[in-house]
Design a protein around this motif. Structure first.
Motif, mmCIF file in Angstrom:
data_model
loop_
_atom_site.group_PDB
_atom_site.id
_atom_site.type_symbol
_atom_site.label_atom_id
_atom_site.label_comp_id
_atom_site.label_asym_id
_atom_site.label_seq_id
_atom_site.Cartn_x
_atom_site.Cartn_y
_atom_site.Cartn_z
ATOM 1 N N GLY A 1 44.216 21.904 56.821
ATOM 2 C CA GLY A 1 43.909 20.514 57.084
ATOM 3 C C GLY A 1 42.464 20.127 56.881
ATOM 4 O O GLY A 1 42.049 19.027 57.234
ATOM 5 N N LYS A 2 41.671 21.032 56.323
ATOM 6 C CA LYS A 2 40.260 20.764 56.089
ATOM 7 C C LYS A 2 39.982 20.806 54.598
ATOM 8 O O LYS A 2 40.587 21.590 53.876
ATOM 9 N N LYS A 3 39.064 19.944 54.158
ATOM 10 C CA LYS A 3 38.731 19.923 52.739
ATOM 11 C C LYS A 3 37.558 20.844 52.445
ATOM 12 O O LYS A 3 36.544 20.809 53.141
ATOM 13 N N PHE A 4 37.717 21.624 51.407
ATOM 14 C CA PHE A 4 36.637 22.489 50.941
ATOM 15 C C PHE A 4 36.251 22.079 49.528
ATOM 16 O O PHE A 4 37.111 21.706 48.739
ATOM 17 N N TYR A 5 34.960 22.172 49.259
ATOM 18 C CA TYR A 5 34.441 21.750 47.957
ATOM 19 C C TYR A 5 33.876 22.957 47.221
ATOM 20 O O TYR A 5 33.115 23.747 47.792
ATOM 21 N N PHE A 6 34.245 23.056 45.957
ATOM 22 C CA PHE A 6 33.789 24.187 45.149
ATOM 23 C C PHE A 6 33.089 23.696 43.900
ATOM 24 O O PHE A 6 33.397 22.629 43.375
ATOM 25 N N CYS A 7 32.180 24.526 43.409
ATOM 26 C CA CYS A 7 31.424 24.144 42.209
ATOM 27 C C CYS A 7 32.278 24.282 40.961
ATOM 28 O O CYS A 7 31.981 23.654 39.947
ATOM 29 N N CYS A 8 33.311 25.108 41.027
ATOM 30 C CA CYS A 8 34.138 25.320 39.839
ATOM 31 C C CYS A 8 35.488 25.898 40.268
ATOM 32 O O CYS A 8 35.655 26.343 41.407
ATOM 33 N N VAL B 1 31.935 29.930 48.587
ATOM 34 C CA VAL B 1 32.047 31.218 47.899
ATOM 35 C C VAL B 1 30.711 31.662 47.331
ATOM 36 O O VAL B 1 30.216 32.743 47.636
ATOM 37 N N CYS B 2 30.081 30.813 46.516
ATOM 38 C CA CYS B 2 28.827 31.223 45.883
ATOM 39 C C CYS B 2 27.596 30.668 46.592
ATOM 40 O O CYS B 2 26.484 31.088 46.300
ATOM 41 N N GLY B 3 27.792 29.704 47.533
ATOM 42 C CA GLY B 3 26.692 29.258 48.364
ATOM 43 C C GLY B 3 25.765 28.225 47.759
ATOM 44 O O GLY B 3 24.770 27.873 48.376
ATOM 45 N N ILE B 4 26.079 27.701 46.574
ATOM 46 C CA ILE B 4 25.181 26.703 45.995
ATOM 47 C C ILE B 4 25.572 25.296 46.430
ATOM 48 O O ILE B 4 26.721 25.034 46.776
ATOM 49 N N GLU B 5 24.580 24.410 46.408
ATOM 50 C CA GLU B 5 24.816 22.991 46.673
ATOM 51 C C GLU B 5 25.026 22.278 45.353
ATOM 52 O O GLU B 5 24.409 22.625 44.349
ATOM 53 N N PHE B 6 25.875 21.250 45.376
ATOM 54 C CA PHE B 6 26.137 20.542 44.133
ATOM 55 C C PHE B 6 26.572 19.123 44.436
ATOM 56 O O PHE B 6 26.886 18.766 45.574
#
Ligand SMILES: [Zn+2]
Length: 48
Positions: free
Chosen positions: A23-30, A6-11
């Motif tokens: 069936g896929k995992k997505f990672y979000f900063c918040c 969504v916001c494009g940052i790496e963390f």
């Protein structure tokens, strides 16, 4: 490191909010970014 679609940052993966979609995992900063993704997954799911 995961990239927030969504916001494009790496963390750090330890800090990630994880959400599964198609069936896929997505990672979000918040949780805010996770909620935006859930509203419009088609807009963001190809950003990672
Ligand atoms: Zn984010």
């Amino acid at each position: 490191m995961p990239v927030d679609p969504v916001c494009g940052i790496e963390f750090d993966e330890d800090l990630a909010v994880i959400h599964e979609h198609d069936g896929k995992k997505f990672y979000f900063c918040c949780n805010g970014c996770r909620r935006i993704f859930i509203k419009k997954p088609r807009k963001y799911k190809n950003n990672v």
